[in-house]
Motif scaffolding. Sequence first.
Motif, PDB file in Angstrom:
ATOM      1  N   LEU A   1       0.817  -1.213   0.000  1.00 57.34           N
ATOM      2  CA  LEU A   1       0.000   0.000   0.000  1.00 57.34           C
ATOM      3  C   LEU A   1       0.856   1.271   0.000  1.00 57.34           C
ATOM      4  CD1 LEU A   1      -2.785  -1.091   2.506  1.00 57.34           C
ATOM      5  CD2 LEU A   1      -3.044  -0.705   0.038  1.00 57.34           C
ATOM      6  N   ILE A   2       1.941   1.238   0.738  1.00 61.07           N
ATOM      7  CA  ILE A   2       2.801   2.419   0.848  1.00 61.07           C
ATOM      8  C   ILE A   2       3.694   2.574  -0.374  1.00 61.07           C
ATOM      9  CG2 ILE A   2       4.689   3.430   2.199  1.00 61.07           C
ATOM     10  CD1 ILE A   2       3.310   2.074   4.632  1.00 61.07           C
ATOM     11  N   LYS A   3       4.120   1.463  -0.953  1.00 57.12           N
ATOM     12  CA  LYS A   3       5.027   1.458  -2.114  1.00 57.12           C
ATOM     13  C   LYS A   3       6.229   2.370  -1.876  1.00 57.12           C
ATOM     14  CE  LYS A   3       1.474   0.290  -5.395  1.00 57.12           C
ATOM     15  NZ  LYS A   3       0.233   0.881  -5.780  1.00 57.12           N
ATOM     16  N   PRO A   4       7.012   2.055  -0.855  1.00 56.16           N
ATOM     17  CA  PRO A   4       8.167   2.925  -0.569  1.00 56.16           C
ATOM     18  C   PRO A   4       9.208   2.860  -1.678  1.00 56.16           C
ATOM     19  CG  PRO A   4       8.298   0.921   0.716  1.00 56.16           C
ATOM     20  CD  PRO A   4       6.965   0.898   0.022  1.00 56.16           C
ATOM     21  N   GLU A   5      10.019   3.883  -1.724  1.00 55.45           N
ATOM     22  CA  GLU A   5      11.112   3.956  -2.691  1.00 55.45           C
ATOM     23  C   GLU A   5      12.136   2.851  -2.422  1.00 55.45           C
ATOM     24  OE1 GLU A   5      14.363   7.365  -3.923  1.00 55.45           O
ATOM     25  OE2 GLU A   5      12.530   7.953  -2.895  1.00 55.45           O
ATOM     26  N   PHE A   6      12.322   2.534  -1.137  1.00 56.72           N
ATOM     27  CA  PHE A   6      13.248   1.487  -0.734  1.00 56.72           C
ATOM     28  C   PHE A   6      12.848   0.991   0.642  1.00 56.72           C
ATOM     29  CE2 PHE A   6      14.917   5.516   0.643  1.00 56.72           C
ATOM     30  CZ  PHE A   6      15.213   5.271   1.973  1.00 56.72           C
ATOM     31  N   LEU A   7      13.428  -0.143   1.045  1.00 55.53           N
ATOM     32  CA  LEU A   7      13.216  -0.696   2.380  1.00 55.53           C
ATOM     33  C   LEU A   7      14.565  -0.799   3.073  1.00 55.53           C
ATOM     34  CD1 LEU A   7      10.911  -3.723   1.515  1.00 55.53           C
ATOM     35  CD2 LEU A   7      10.197  -1.525   2.459  1.00 55.53           C
TER      36      LEU A   7
ATOM     37  N   ILE B   1      19.078  -5.681  -2.200  1.00 56.35           N
ATOM     38  CA  ILE B   1      18.412  -6.916  -2.620  1.00 56.35           C
ATOM     39  C   ILE B   1      16.995  -6.573  -3.064  1.00 56.35           C
ATOM     40  CG2 ILE B   1      17.624  -9.202  -1.870  1.00 56.35           C
ATOM     41  CD1 ILE B   1      19.911  -9.098   0.236  1.00 56.35           C
ATOM     42  N   ASP B   2      16.543  -7.188  -4.141  1.00 57.39           N
ATOM     43  CA  ASP B   2      15.179  -6.957  -4.621  1.00 57.39           C
ATOM     44  C   ASP B   2      14.168  -7.630  -3.709  1.00 57.39           C
ATOM     45  OD1 ASP B   2      15.713  -5.432  -6.939  1.00 57.39           O
ATOM     46  OD2 ASP B   2      16.263  -7.243  -8.028  1.00 57.39           O
ATOM     47  N   TYR B   3      13.228  -6.833  -3.209  1.00 56.01           N
ATOM     48  CA  TYR B   3      12.098  -7.352  -2.433  1.00 56.01           C
ATOM     49  C   TYR B   3      10.915  -7.424  -3.395  1.00 56.01           C
ATOM     50  CZ  TYR B   3       7.920  -7.297   0.428  1.00 56.01           C
ATOM     51  OH  TYR B   3       6.697  -7.592   0.958  1.00 56.01           O
ATOM     52  N   PRO B   4      10.319  -8.611  -3.575  1.00 57.78           N
ATOM     53  CA  PRO B   4       9.177  -8.725  -4.496  1.00 57.78           C
ATOM     54  C   PRO B   4       7.896  -8.163  -3.862  1.00 57.78           C
ATOM     55  CG  PRO B   4       9.707 -10.868  -3.560  1.00 57.78           C
ATOM     56  CD  PRO B   4      10.722  -9.896  -3.026  1.00 57.78           C
ATOM     57  N   LEU B   5       7.372  -7.119  -4.462  1.00 58.00           N
ATOM     58  CA  LEU B   5       6.125  -6.522  -3.998  1.00 58.00           C
ATOM     59  C   LEU B   5       4.994  -7.536  -4.195  1.00 58.00           C
ATOM     60  CD1 LEU B   5       5.214  -3.807  -2.840  1.00 58.00           C
ATOM     61  CD2 LEU B   5       4.610  -3.121  -5.147  1.00 58.00           C
ATOM     62  N   ARG B   6       4.092  -7.647  -3.226  1.00 60.00           N
ATOM     63  CA  ARG B   6       3.013  -8.636  -3.288  1.00 60.00           C
ATOM     64  C   ARG B   6       1.655  -7.951  -3.337  1.00 60.00           C
ATOM     65  NH1 ARG B   6       5.171 -13.472  -2.711  1.00 60.00           N
ATOM     66  NH2 ARG B   6       7.236 -13.615  -1.800  1.00 60.00           N
TER      67      ARG B   6
ATOM     68  N   ILE C   1      11.084  -3.807  -4.980  1.00 61.69           N
ATOM     69  CA  ILE C   1      11.551  -2.629  -4.248  1.00 61.69           C
ATOM     70  C   ILE C   1      12.935  -2.988  -3.733  1.00 61.69           C
ATOM     71  CG2 ILE C   1      11.205  -1.160  -2.225  1.00 61.69           C
ATOM     72  CD1 ILE C   1       8.207  -1.797  -2.438  1.00 61.69           C
ATOM     73  N   LEU C   2      13.878  -2.087  -3.877  1.00 61.73           N
ATOM     74  CA  LEU C   2      15.207  -2.351  -3.352  1.00 61.73           C
ATOM     75  C   LEU C   2      15.206  -2.317  -1.832  1.00 61.73           C
ATOM     76  CD1 LEU C   2      17.342  -0.377  -5.898  1.00 61.73           C
ATOM     77  CD2 LEU C   2      17.360  -2.840  -5.524  1.00 61.73           C
ATOM     78  N   ALA C   3      15.836  -3.316  -1.246  1.00 62.90           N
ATOM     79  CA  ALA C   3      15.917  -3.428   0.208  1.00 62.90           C
ATOM     80  C   ALA C   3      17.380  -3.519   0.619  1.00 62.90           C
ATOM     81  CB  ALA C   3      15.156  -4.665   0.677  1.00 62.90           C
TER      82      ALA C   3
ATOM     83  N   ARG D   1      17.120   1.792   8.621  1.00 69.14           N
ATOM     84  CA  ARG D   1      16.047   1.424   9.533  1.00 69.14           C
ATOM     85  C   ARG D   1      14.798   0.832   8.918  1.00 69.14           C
ATOM     86  NH1 ARG D   1      14.022   5.902  13.528  1.00 69.14           N
ATOM     87  NH2 ARG D   1      12.228   4.985  14.435  1.00 69.14           N
ATOM     88  N   PHE D   2      14.438  -0.302   9.341  1.00 65.53           N
ATOM     89  CA  PHE D   2      13.175  -0.993   9.076  1.00 65.53           C
ATOM     90  C   PHE D   2      13.288  -2.366   9.654  1.00 65.53           C
ATOM     91  CE2 PHE D   2       9.342  -2.123   7.265  1.00 65.53           C
ATOM     92  CZ  PHE D   2       9.455  -3.329   6.634  1.00 65.53           C
ATOM     93  N   GLY D   3      12.524  -2.797  10.397  1.00 66.39           N
ATOM     94  CA  GLY D   3      12.479  -4.180  10.879  1.00 66.39           C
ATOM     95  C   GLY D   3      11.126  -4.581  10.409  1.00 66.39           C
ATOM     96  N   HIS D   4      11.008  -4.104   9.418  1.00 66.03           N
ATOM     97  CA  HIS D   4      10.706  -2.719   9.632  1.00 66.03           C
ATOM     98  C   HIS D   4      10.861  -2.026   8.287  1.00 66.03           C
ATOM     99  CE1 HIS D   4      11.929  -4.534  13.611  1.00 66.03           C
ATOM    100  NE2 HIS D   4      12.767  -4.507  13.315  1.00 66.03           N
ATOM    101  N   ALA D   5      10.018  -1.144   7.959  1.00 65.46           N
ATOM    102  CA  ALA D   5      10.061  -0.585   6.612  1.00 65.46           C
ATOM    103  C   ALA D   5      10.199   0.917   6.651  1.00 65.46           C
ATOM    104  CB  ALA D   5       8.787  -0.930   5.857  1.00 65.46           C
ATOM    105  N   CYS D   6      11.054   1.441   5.833  1.00 67.18           N
ATOM    106  CA  CYS D   6      11.213   2.882   5.732  1.00 67.18           C
ATOM    107  C   CYS D   6      10.841   3.320   4.336  1.00 67.18           C
ATOM    108  CB  CYS D   6      12.655   3.303   5.945  1.00 67.18           C
ATOM    109  SG  CYS D   6      13.265   2.932   7.556  1.00 67.18           S
ATOM    110  N   ALA D   7      10.016   4.280   4.263  1.00 69.90           N
ATOM    111  CA  ALA D   7       9.770   4.963   3.003  1.00 69.90           C
ATOM    112  C   ALA D   7      10.316   6.356   3.230  1.00 69.90           C
ATOM    113  CB  ALA D   7       8.284   5.012   2.710  1.00 69.90           C
ATOM    114  N   SER D   8      11.017   6.887   2.289  1.00 73.08           N
ATOM    115  CA  SER D   8      11.712   8.135   2.556  1.00 73.08           C
ATOM    116  C   SER D   8      11.578   9.143   1.433  1.00 73.08           C
ATOM    117  CB  SER D   8      13.183   7.838   2.774  1.00 73.08           C
ATOM    118  OG  SER D   8      13.909   9.016   2.838  1.00 73.08           O
ATOM    119  N   GLN D   9      11.690  10.397   1.818  1.00 71.86           N
ATOM    120  CA  GLN D   9      11.837  11.478   0.854  1.00 71.86           C
ATOM    121  C   GLN D   9      13.324  11.799   0.783  1.00 71.86           C
ATOM    122  OE1 GLN D   9       9.469  14.533   2.584  1.00 71.86           O
ATOM    123  NE2 GLN D   9       7.558  13.487   2.182  1.00 71.86           N
TER     124      GLN D   9
END
Length: 184
Positions: free
Chosen positions: A62-68, A94-99, A110-112, A164-172
């Motif tokens: 839902l958030i579709k962050p730029e990276f994790l 590492i590529d995280y497959p969006l579900r 999404i790159l993680a 940071r993310f254990g967890h997910a970070c979406a950032s500007q």
Amino acid sequence: MQGVPFIGPAGLLLDRIFASIGLAPDQLYITNVINWRPPGNRIPTQDEIASCLPFIERHIALIKPEFLILAGDTAARTLLASSENITKLRGQWIDYPLRDAAGEPTGTTILALPTFHPAYLLKRPTEQRFVRQDTLALAQVLEGCNRPISGKPPPHAAPSTPARFGHACASQRPSHPVTPQNLQ
């Protein structure tokens, strides 16, 4: 108990890590793999992780962050479906497959960046040097200086490690230029 991810000394350390590259808490979306602290702050069981995984995957979709940024072994192994531990995963994009809502891969990734958990860094301060390197690599990505690809960073890039993310970070993007001096 506050019901907020990354509080206390680990949260303050994480805030300082991100502040070193100009990211404020209100520029990040932070969550945990499971939505509660296991008794005695133990590592979550596989059943606990399995019960929460669809929810964190949906959060990310839902958030579709730029990276994790995957902080710690539990986050990295869970979201990357990896048997490798954090010491082998950290420092690599590492590529995280969006579900989708049904939990099926969408074909989008999404790159993680897996990294050490800040609580681990408090117990092992010597490992914080890797965080400084990873933070610089993250800052370069945010500034568009070094577009990441899956795997190890190119030889000219700073060695990678935490954020940071254990967890997910979406950032500007950060509001000021990032230099090695303001990461000290």
